[in-house]
Design an enzyme around this catalytic site. Sequence first.
Site, short mmCIF file in Angstrom:
data_model
loop_
_atom_site.label_atom_id
_atom_site.label_comp_id
_atom_site.label_asym_id
_atom_site.label_seq_id
_atom_site.Cartn_x
_atom_site.Cartn_y
_atom_site.Cartn_z
N TYR A 154 37.55 60.83 69.18
CA TYR A 154 36.51 61.46 68.34
C TYR A 154 37.13 62.17 67.13
O TYR A 154 36.66 62.02 66.00
CB TYR A 154 35.73 62.45 69.21
CG TYR A 154 34.53 63.07 68.55
CD1 TYR A 154 33.34 62.35 68.40
CD2 TYR A 154 34.56 64.38 68.09
CE1 TYR A 154 32.23 62.92 67.81
CE2 TYR A 154 33.45 64.96 67.50
CZ TYR A 154 32.28 64.23 67.37
OH TYR A 154 31.18 64.81 66.77
N LYS A 158 36.55 61.27 63.17
CA LYS A 158 35.93 62.22 62.23
C LYS A 158 36.88 62.57 61.08
O LYS A 158 36.45 62.75 59.94
CB LYS A 158 35.46 63.48 62.97
CG LYS A 158 34.34 63.20 63.98
CD LYS A 158 33.08 62.66 63.31
CE LYS A 158 31.93 62.50 64.25
NZ LYS A 158 30.70 62.03 63.59
P1 NAP Z 1 23.00 62.45 69.77
O1 NAP Z 1 21.96 63.45 70.17
O2 NAP Z 1 23.79 61.77 70.83
O3 NAP Z 1 22.32 61.37 68.80
C1 NAP Z 1 23.04 60.29 68.28
C2 NAP Z 1 22.10 59.15 68.01
O4 NAP Z 1 22.89 58.05 67.50
C3 NAP Z 1 21.37 58.64 69.26
O5 NAP Z 1 20.02 58.39 68.98
C4 NAP Z 1 22.14 57.36 69.58
O6 NAP Z 1 21.38 56.37 70.27
C5 NAP Z 1 22.50 56.86 68.19
N1 NAP Z 1 23.56 55.87 68.23
C6 NAP Z 1 24.63 55.81 69.08
N2 NAP Z 1 25.36 54.72 68.83
C7 NAP Z 1 24.76 54.05 67.82
C8 NAP Z 1 25.04 52.84 67.13
N3 NAP Z 1 26.10 52.08 67.45
N4 NAP Z 1 24.21 52.45 66.14
C9 NAP Z 1 23.12 53.18 65.81
N5 NAP Z 1 22.80 54.34 66.43
C10 NAP Z 1 23.61 54.77 67.42
O7 NAP Z 1 24.10 63.14 68.82
P2 NAP Z 1 23.99 64.38 67.81
O8 NAP Z 1 24.55 65.56 68.49
O9 NAP Z 1 22.67 64.43 67.17
O10 NAP Z 1 25.11 63.92 66.75
C11 NAP Z 1 24.79 63.27 65.53
C12 NAP Z 1 26.05 63.22 64.68
O11 NAP Z 1 26.55 64.54 64.47
C13 NAP Z 1 27.19 62.43 65.32
O12 NAP Z 1 27.90 61.72 64.32
C14 NAP Z 1 28.07 63.53 65.91
O13 NAP Z 1 29.40 63.12 66.05
C15 NAP Z 1 27.90 64.60 64.86
N6 NAP Z 1 28.24 65.94 65.33
C16 NAP Z 1 27.54 66.51 66.36
C17 NAP Z 1 27.89 67.79 66.78
C18 NAP Z 1 27.16 68.49 67.88
O14 NAP Z 1 27.60 69.61 68.25
N7 NAP Z 1 26.08 67.97 68.42
C19 NAP Z 1 28.94 68.46 66.16
C20 NAP Z 1 29.63 67.85 65.13
C21 NAP Z 1 29.27 66.58 64.73
P3 NAP Z 1 21.32 56.41 71.90
O15 NAP Z 1 20.34 57.50 72.22
O16 NAP Z 1 20.80 55.09 72.30
O17 NAP Z 1 22.71 56.68 72.37
#
Ligand code: NAP
Length: 247
Positions: A154, A158
């Site tokens: 990860y 990033k």
């Molecule tokens: P999340 O709740 O897991 O949502 C991610 C979404 O992306 C889900 O709907 C997932 O679908 C979809 N997805 C996964 N693989 C995919 C693919 N190959 N093609 C298209 N869509 C896909 O995650 P989140 O926390 O909202 O995170 C969103 C972004 O923010 C990510 O890039 C993550 O790394 C970044 N981020 C998050 C945090 C945090 O604390 N949450 C912190 C820093 C960065 P499924 O439901 O089917 O899996």
Amino acid sequence: MRLKDKVALVTGAARGIGRAIAFGLASEGADIVIWDINIEEAQEACRDIEALGRRSLAQAVDVTNFSKVEEAVNKILDKFAKVDILVNNAGITKDNLLLRMSEADWDAVLNVNLKGTFNCTKAVSRFMLKQRSGKIINIASIIGIIGNAGQANYSASKAGIIALTKTAAKELASRNINVNAVAPGFIQTEMTAKLPEEIKQKMLEMIPIARFGSPIDVAGVCVFLASQEANYITGQTIIVDGGMVTA
Ligand code: NAP
């Protein structure tokens, strides 16, 4: 209505941070395209966006597949004739200590997070270059800046996104296309809900603002970067983490 008549594509926007970004952009007037592998939830999000009076389109797209990405971009152009804003948000985690991390888990995370961002940027920027305008926003993470035990795949993905942002910004700037990254800290979504309670407590103690972030905290910065107010900002990474990381 800072984004009236704009068309925005947000990947991985069926839920979590991407969904909040899609709503943030829609509430400023943008029409929204949602890409996700979870098509039912993507369609539901689109129905809610249409209730705000915007047009929307949900497409089942796996961002790791370049030919599907290209096909889907062509369908967006058929419906909306342009793409003004791309938010590369789709991302996954598959955590483990370095020595226990499988090759499959390394590849899966690099494929979705980094290659997915490359695929969508390549397919969409081709049209932005012709338009001579565009805003690309890549969702990175503070883990790509500071690293984190258990997240070799990860953190590398990033950090790669941050470097890709800088390079794309330099390549596309002369055509009026801005490319920036947002690096969230700990944001409350399904991705972080699965972490053990003691890890969450330790994280909370490291946040000077003394609360976890919400997807809306990230969405606000994305709306700003997508707006005209950010026209002279490119190649940057904006940290949204309640003060955990200070440069
Ligand atoms: P999340 O709740 O897991 O949502 C991610 C979404 O992306 C889900 O709907 C997932 O679908 C979809 N997805 C996964 N693989 C995919 C693919 N190959 N093609 C298209 N869509 C896909 O995650 P989140 O926390 O909202 O995170 C969103 C972004 O923010 C990510 O890039 C993550 O790394 C970044 N981020 C998050 C945090 C945090 O604390 N949450 C912190 C820093 C960065 P499924 O439901 O089917 O899996």
